[in-house]
Design a protein around this motif. Structure first.
Motif, PDB file in Angstrom:
ATOM      1  N   LEU A  92       9.616  53.988  21.231  1.00 44.10           N
ATOM      2  CA  LEU A  92       9.298  52.814  20.417  1.00 44.10           C
ATOM      3  C   LEU A  92      10.614  52.201  19.944  1.00 44.10           C
ATOM      4  O   LEU A  92      11.363  52.814  19.196  1.00 44.10           O
ATOM      5  N   ILE A  93      10.901  50.995  20.439  1.00 42.28           N
ATOM      6  CA  ILE A  93      12.130  50.292  20.088  1.00 42.28           C
ATOM      7  C   ILE A  93      11.776  49.169  19.110  1.00 42.28           C
ATOM      8  O   ILE A  93      10.844  48.398  19.342  1.00 42.28           O
ATOM      9  N   ARG A  94      12.555  49.078  18.020  1.00 41.73           N
ATOM     10  CA  ARG A  94      12.284  48.050  17.010  1.00 41.73           C
ATOM     11  C   ARG A  94      13.591  47.379  16.614  1.00 41.73           C
ATOM     12  O   ARG A  94      14.617  48.034  16.441  1.00 41.73           O
ATOM     13  N   ARG A  95      13.542  46.051  16.475  1.00 43.59           N
ATOM     14  CA  ARG A  95      14.716  45.266  16.080  1.00 43.59           C
ATOM     15  C   ARG A  95      14.288  44.286  14.990  1.00 43.59           C
ATOM     16  O   ARG A  95      13.255  43.605  15.111  1.00 43.59           O
ATOM     17  N   THR A  96      15.070  44.206  13.935  1.00 44.91           N
ATOM     18  CA  THR A  96      14.821  43.214  12.887  1.00 44.91           C
ATOM     19  C   THR A  96      16.066  42.356  12.714  1.00 44.91           C
ATOM     20  O   THR A  96      17.189  42.843  12.809  1.00 44.91           O
ATOM     21  N   ILE A  97      15.839  41.052  12.453  1.00 41.08           N
ATOM     22  CA  ILE A  97      16.935  40.108  12.188  1.00 41.08           C
ATOM     23  C   ILE A  97      16.608  39.392  10.892  1.00 41.08           C
ATOM     24  O   ILE A  97      15.580  38.707  10.801  1.00 41.08           O
ATOM     25  N   ALA A  98      17.447  39.591   9.871  1.00 45.80           N
ATOM     26  CA  ALA A  98      17.204  38.973   8.574  1.00 45.80           C
ATOM     27  C   ALA A  98      17.629  37.512   8.596  1.00 45.80           C
ATOM     28  O   ALA A  98      18.483  37.100   9.397  1.00 45.80           O
TER      29      ALA A  98
END
Length: 557
Positions: A92-98
């Motif tokens: 499970l790959i997760r990326r967040t960009i604020a």
């Protein structure tokens, strides 16, 4: 394989959950609907560079989560295990960009650097149409493709073993050669240390045994007093000793056995206890006889312990570890004494290992040159079919800058291409047109269809600048690739879309003050209508619908 992607607050996507399947899937929709947004989002999840402007207007952060199936991906599983990120086969790959620009990455719930997303993504997805996440742009991947095509697996394994054997011998030689520069000083020091320890001659577990003996000798009076007191309490006092009281109790109960038989069992138990007490009393007497104050032996033990402690302090180890230190120093001394002989032997070994490596490397180089020509010829032929008449593909082998052995051979491999007649061959990474690059990539993938390393291929812009029969060929080639892997394609051509196993429709939604994007799986009827729209534009006629159904039927047959 990519099973599911979740997107929230990315570009014009509010929230999107999409299941994906094996085979060929196409994304279609009106111009401006956001067909490439899904590809862009997946690229970010796999470590592409991110700007804060990808965050949906008014939101705090964008989030992309991708779930992959790893059943047939041992390399990806090994990478996760090596980096302690494995989780029962999950990926499970997760990326967040604020909104303010900060970016975070996660793998199976653990925070990781963005480069880790990119490293893992290299095993999972190939995105054709942009340079940033396309394996064909990487020199190592180009070399691997040639070797996979040529079937060099066993030869490369032999070469890697030969290379490591040469390195091991060379490293040992360098260590010994360096040590020889201060050999005499080190020899004198080692001889002195080994002689000290030989004089001590420590035995295995001797220090622990000496500590125990010293404790006994130093407390012999206390041990004698305590043992004597217990012997008296157990046996010597005729009125109050334990044995006297137990014997009296046994006799009393035995006298009442005939009155109540239950007392017999109790009497037997007490008689057993009496026997145990008598045995213990005898053992204590023997123990007392063995206890003798021995000042001379105590002095010997204390002196021996002192030697252990002093030498341990000098060698910076614990006293009990002196015997291991003795063996280590003796081994080093022996190695130095025989270093010159070993150096001569190593020189011969290095030469032998290098010759063996060179023979394998030469065999690999000859085969690479031959197979590279065959591969380039096939790719060039497919380029003609894919809308690049006169296009040429070639593979160049460059000698490595350093002549030292490498586990992957003695040359670098570079893919070069000319997309149009009259243009010179350029490195694949220099091809400017996204559409041309995608079709070149498709041609390579078609030739190497049986050499599957990356299970999910994504083609964006593959149909730019083509149509008619070429578009049908492109669609057919994409479908054939999907026989043994997952293919996802963004397209505006019905000839390509009709070839897909799964059809995803991208549409723009307009609300009060905002624009959104949604993606739907199309079933048979809706799919025919979408193909008809792609064929005929705004007005869809019965003839256009019939043509669309014919294209779908032909692709499925």
């Amino acid at each position: 394989m990519l099973n599911h992607i979740h997107i929230r607050d990315f570009a014009i996507i509010d929230k999107l959950d999409l299941d994906l399947h094996q085979g060929m899937s196409v994304l279609t929709g009106e111009t401006g609907a956001g067909k490439s947004i899904l590809i862009d989002a997946l690229g970010l999840a796999l470590g592409n560079r991110a700007d804060s402007d990808v965050v949906r207007a008014g939101s705090k952060r964008a989030e992309i989560t991708a779930n992959f199936e790893l059943a047939d991906l041992p390399e990806a599983q090994a990478w996760l295990e090596e980096n302690e990120l494995d989780d029962d086969g999950q990926c499970l790959i997760r990326r967040t960009i604020a909104a303010e620009g900060r970016s975070k990455g996660f793998i199976n719930g653990s925070p990781v650097p963005i480069q880790s997303l990119r490293a893992l993504g290299d095993f999972l997805v190939d995105i054709h149409g942009q340079h940033e996440h396309q394996s064909l742009m990487r020199a190592n991947a180009q070399r691997e493709l040639v070797d996979d095509y040529a079937g060099h697996g066993k030869l490369l394994e032999q070469l890697a073993v030969a290379c490591q054997t040469w390195r091991d011998a060379n490293e040992e030689y360098e260590r010994l050669r360096q040590a020889a520069s201060d050999r005499d000083t080190r020899l004198d020091f080692l001889r002195y240390q080994v002689q000290e320890l030989e004089t001590l001659a420590p035995a295995q577990d001797e220090y622990l045994e000496l500590e125990q003996e010293h404790a006994r000798l130093a407390n012999v009076g206390r041990l004698q007093d305590t043992a004597h007191q217990q012997v008296e309490a157990l046996d010597e006092n005729e009125q109050s000793s334990v044995t006297h009281l137990l014997a009296r109790a046994v006799n009393a109960l035995n006298g009442l056995r005939e009155v109540d038989s239950r007392l017999g069992e109790i009497a037997d138990n007490l008689n057993g206890a009496l026997a145990s007490v008598e045995d213990a009393s005898k053992e204590l007497r023997h123990y007392l006889d063995s206890l003798d104050a021995d000042p001379a032996r105590q002095n010997e033990v204390e002196a021996r312990l002192g030697l252990f402690i002093d030498l341990a302090r000098k060698h910076h180890v614990k006293p009990a570890e002196l015997i291991q230190q003795f063996e280590t120093l003796r081994h080093e001394l022996d190695a130095l004494l025989h270093a010159e002989t070993r150096l001569e032997g190593l020189q011969e070994e290095i030469a032998t290992h290098l010759a063996h490596y060179q023979a394998l490397a030469d065999t690999l180089s000859k085969s690479r040159r031959k197979q590279a020509r065959a591969l380039a010829k096939q790719v060039s032929a497919h380029m003609q079919e894919l809308g690049m008449p006169g296009g040429q593909f070639d593979i160049v082998l460059h000698a490595r800058d350093q002549a030292t052995p490498s586990a992957v051979g003695m040359e670098k491999i570079e893919f070069v291409v000319s997309a149009n007649p009259g243009q010179g061959l350029k490195a694949l990474s220099k091809v400017a047109s996204g559409g041309e690059l995608s079709r070149i990539s498709l041609a390579i993938q078609v030739v190497l269809a049986n050499n599957v390393r990356i299970p999910t291929l994504i083609f964006d812009e593959v149909d730019v600048g083509i149509g008619g029969g070429v578009a049908e060929i492109v669609g057919n080639r994409l479908r054939s690739l999907a026989d043994n892997r997952q293919v996802l394609c963004v397209t505006h051509l019905p000839q390509v879309a009709a070839q897909a196993h799964h059809h995803l429709h991208v549409s723009k939604t307009l609300g009060k003050g905002h624009t959104g994007t949604s993606i739907q799986h199309l079933e048979e009827t809706a799919r025919g209508q979408e193909i008809a729209r792609m064929l005929g534009g705004v007005e869809i006629t019965e003839q256009t619908l019939a043509h669309a159904k014919e294209m779908l039927s032909k692709a499925a047959s």
